[in-house]
Design an enzyme around this catalytic site. Structure first.
Site, PDB file in Angstrom:
ATOM      1  N   LYS A 108      14.698 -19.270 -30.714  1.00  0.00           N
ATOM      2  CA  LYS A 108      14.178 -18.098 -31.414  1.00  0.00           C
ATOM      3  C   LYS A 108      13.797 -18.534 -32.832  1.00  0.00           C
ATOM      4  O   LYS A 108      14.335 -19.521 -33.303  1.00  0.00           O
ATOM      5  CB  LYS A 108      15.253 -17.003 -31.484  1.00  0.00           C
ATOM      6  N   ASP A 166      10.848 -19.518 -24.740  1.00  0.00           N
ATOM      7  CA  ASP A 166      10.870 -18.110 -24.375  1.00  0.00           C
ATOM      8  C   ASP A 166       9.775 -17.848 -23.353  1.00  0.00           C
ATOM      9  O   ASP A 166       8.805 -18.594 -23.261  1.00  0.00           O
ATOM     10  CB  ASP A 166      10.669 -17.234 -25.613  1.00  0.00           C
ATOM     11  N   GLU A 167       9.930 -16.764 -22.591  1.00  0.00           N
ATOM     12  CA  GLU A 167       8.965 -16.519 -21.508  1.00  0.00           C
ATOM     13  C   GLU A 167       7.544 -16.315 -22.022  1.00  0.00           C
ATOM     14  O   GLU A 167       6.586 -16.610 -21.321  1.00  0.00           O
ATOM     15  CB  GLU A 167       9.395 -15.320 -20.655  1.00  0.00           C
ATOM     16  N   LYS A 170      15.482 -23.667 -24.141  1.00  0.00           N
ATOM     17  CA  LYS A 170      14.498 -22.975 -23.314  1.00  0.00           C
ATOM     18  C   LYS A 170      13.345 -22.435 -24.146  1.00  0.00           C
ATOM     19  O   LYS A 170      13.560 -21.884 -25.216  1.00  0.00           O
ATOM     20  CB  LYS A 170      15.203 -21.818 -22.593  1.00  0.00           C
ATOM     21  N   THR A 175      17.910 -20.107 -25.642  1.00  0.00           N
ATOM     22  CA  THR A 175      16.495 -19.824 -25.835  1.00  0.00           C
ATOM     23  C   THR A 175      16.167 -19.981 -27.313  1.00  0.00           C
ATOM     24  O   THR A 175      16.855 -19.415 -28.160  1.00  0.00           O
ATOM     25  CB  THR A 175      16.182 -18.379 -25.414  1.00  0.00           C
ATOM     26  N   HIS A 232      11.828 -17.624 -14.928  1.00  0.00           N
ATOM     27  CA  HIS A 232      12.111 -16.440 -15.737  1.00  0.00           C
ATOM     28  C   HIS A 232      11.535 -15.218 -15.041  1.00  0.00           C
ATOM     29  O   HIS A 232      10.488 -15.296 -14.408  1.00  0.00           O
ATOM     30  CB  HIS A 232      11.499 -16.582 -17.133  1.00  0.00           C
ATOM     31  N   ASN A 235       0.803  -1.208   0.000  1.00  0.00           N
ATOM     32  CA  ASN A 235       0.000   0.000   0.000  1.00  0.00           C
ATOM     33  C   ASN A 235       0.837   1.259   0.000  1.00  0.00           C
ATOM     34  O   ASN A 235       0.460   2.291  -0.520  1.00  0.00           O
ATOM     35  CB  ASN A 235      -0.869  -0.011   1.264  1.00  0.00           C
ATOM     36  N   LYS A 284      11.012 -16.330 -31.054  1.00  0.00           N
ATOM     37  CA  LYS A 284      10.286 -16.791 -29.884  1.00  0.00           C
ATOM     38  C   LYS A 284       8.833 -17.101 -30.197  1.00  0.00           C
ATOM     39  O   LYS A 284       8.239 -17.957 -29.559  1.00  0.00           O
ATOM     40  CB  LYS A 284      10.411 -15.791 -28.744  1.00  0.00           C
ATOM     41  N   HIS A 323      17.025 -16.041 -13.846  1.00  0.00           N
ATOM     42  CA  HIS A 323      17.796 -15.112 -14.677  1.00  0.00           C
ATOM     43  C   HIS A 323      18.384 -13.994 -13.820  1.00  0.00           C
ATOM     44  O   HIS A 323      17.721 -13.470 -12.953  1.00  0.00           O
ATOM     45  CB  HIS A 323      16.888 -14.543 -15.766  1.00  0.00           C
TER      46      HIS A 323
END
EC number: 4.1.1.39
Length: 467
Positions: A166, A194-195, A192, A164, A285, A114, A168, A318
């Site tokens: 790609k 990608d996120e 991996k 990762t 991630h 808050n 992605k 990460h």
């Protein structure tokens, strides 16, 4: 008069207690506070303590029904930030009673829920937290930790290599699986998701899981090494996320992945519990972290999100690279890398660590260096991150002129050369380029990679500097 006096009173009268010493069981917070003009630092510090614990803007009758002194947060120390006008570090101690056991969600709701919109403050940043042992012990923490992961993968004495996949977004599941296979076959330990690969129209999650598992087993059979692909289980609901994790377990893969900030701490902790119960490693991630941690004077430092993740649970996270395209100032990055891996970390302001932190028996988390790195960075990464790390080259693998598998070969050769050189006592920081050049003489794949990336550098000043 009776004890109750209606009306507004200054926060500092109740919540600023410079004489009091914090207890071992208190959660301690260091806030960088920028008060509005005319607001004294004591009032600002006490306001933070009040608004993030028991206080509200006016005295209320029900205060008399409890013992506020037992349950209130107290600002116990204030120091000016060197080199900044009107900025102070306010140290606040919170009694342990204010928090639900084993809930990062509740801890954050209380401490940062808050108070960040509070009008008397121009800006507020949570720089660090000290989690007391009594609270640490209410969490499961990472599903497995560093040593168990090495034993599961049967890989020792070197950093692990990842990539990762790609582009992605847009690949079909079959083509995606092919890229996974090529990278693993070439010599990487992990590939991996990608996120933002979840379950989109062009590639639904189940198809991706199946093709990636096939790629994994094929690469394992051909290389004799254990391989992994971080299957992203992040989903719109907790139930769907667990369903994906269950399917990953049924396929027999070693590791799944979660975006812990967008997915939320409640979902993340549920997944971490599932992963420990079912022998899955959990890769985390940090998508969305820069929304929270990038401003120097407002938000929350990444080391706090880091500590929260170690409580909530994850085996990898990460961590910036120090050398690539994403931020990370060296000393600060190394400071929070230690917070991830070590059991006991001493207070050290030169590395941004405001409190001594004891994790007791909570397993460690492996830092993942990822973002804009390539073979020329390998000596620096090996030197900075040491063995207990994952070095992730996305473009640095898939951007190889001969394709994915040769890209993976180049990275593996570079890594093995760096590890061998280090073990022979050579200085990676000074001789790094020479080590890579020597290795490229007997690896055409590495030589080609060295050609492509010899000039690339991402040179910007880091945003996150030590004051």
């Amino acid at each position: 008069s009776v004890g109750f006096k209606a009306g507004v009173k200054e926060y500092k009268l109740t919540y600023y207690t410079p004489x009091x010493x914090a207890k071992d069981t208190d959660i301690l917070a260091a806030f960088x506070v920028t008060p509005q003009p005319g607001v004294p630092p004591e009032e600002a510090g006490x306001x933070v303590a009040a608004e993030s614990s028991t206080g509200t803007w006016t005295t209320v009758w029900t205060d008399g029904l409890t013992s506020l002194d037992r349950x209130k947060g107290x600002c116990y120390h204030i120091e000016p930030v060197i080199g900044e006008k009107d900025q102070y570090i306010c140290y606040v101690a919170y009694p342990l009673d204010l928090f639900e056991e084993g809930s990062v969600t509740n801890m954050f709701t209380s401490i940062v829920g808050n108070v960040f919109g509070f009008k008397a403050l121009r800006a507020l940043r949570l720089e660090d937290l000290r989690i007391p042992v009594a609270y640490v012990k209410t969490f499961q923490g990472p599903p497995h930790g560093i040593q168990v992961e090495r034993d599961k993968l049967n890989k020792y004495g070197r950093p692990l290599l990842g990539c990762t996949i790609k582009p992605k977004l847009g690949l079909s599941a079959k083509n995606y699986g092919r890229a996974v296979y090529e990278c693993l076959r070439g010599g990487l330990d992990f590939t991996k998701d990608d996120e933002n690969v979840n379950s989109q129209p062009f590639m639904r999650w189940r198809d991706r899981f199946l093709f990636c598992a096939e790629a994994l087993y094929k690469a394992q059979a051909e290389t004799g090494e254990i391989k992994g692909h971080y299957l992203n289980a992040t989903a719109g609901t907790c139930e769907e996320m667990i369903k994906r994790a269950v399917f990953a377990r049924e396929l027999g893969v070693p590791i799944v992945m979660h975006d812990y900030l967008t997915g939320g701490f409640t979902a993340n902790t549920s997944l971490a519990h599932y992963c420990r119960d079912n022998g899955l490693l959990l890769h985390i991630h940090r998508a969305m972290h820069a929304v929270i941690d990038r401003q120097k004077n407002h938000g929350m430092h990444f080391r706090v999100l880091r500590k929260a993740l170690r409580l909530s649970g994850g085996d990898h996270i990460h961590s910036g690279t120090v050398v690539g395209k994403l931020e990370g100032e060296r000393e600060i990055t190394l400071g929070f890398v230690d917070l991830l891996r070590d059991d006991f970390i001493e207070k050290d302001r030169s590395r941004g660590i405001y409190f001594t932190q004891d994790w007791v028996s909570l397993p460690g988390v492996i830092p993942v260096a990822s973002g804009g790195i390539h073979v020329w960075h390998m000596p620096a990464l090996t030197e900075i991150f040491g063995d207990d790390s994952v070095l992730q080259f996305g473009g640095g693998t898939l951007g190889h002129p001969w394709g994915n598998a040769p890209g993976a070969v180049a990275n593996r050769v570079a890594l093995e050369a760096c590890v061998q050189a280090r073990n022979e006592g050579r200085d990676l920081a000074r001789e790094g380029n020479a080590i890579i050049r020597e290795a490229s003489k007997w690896s055409p794949e590495l030589a080609a990679a060295c050609e492509v990336w010899k000039e690339i550098k991402f040179e910007f000043a880091a945003m996150d500097t030590l004051d």
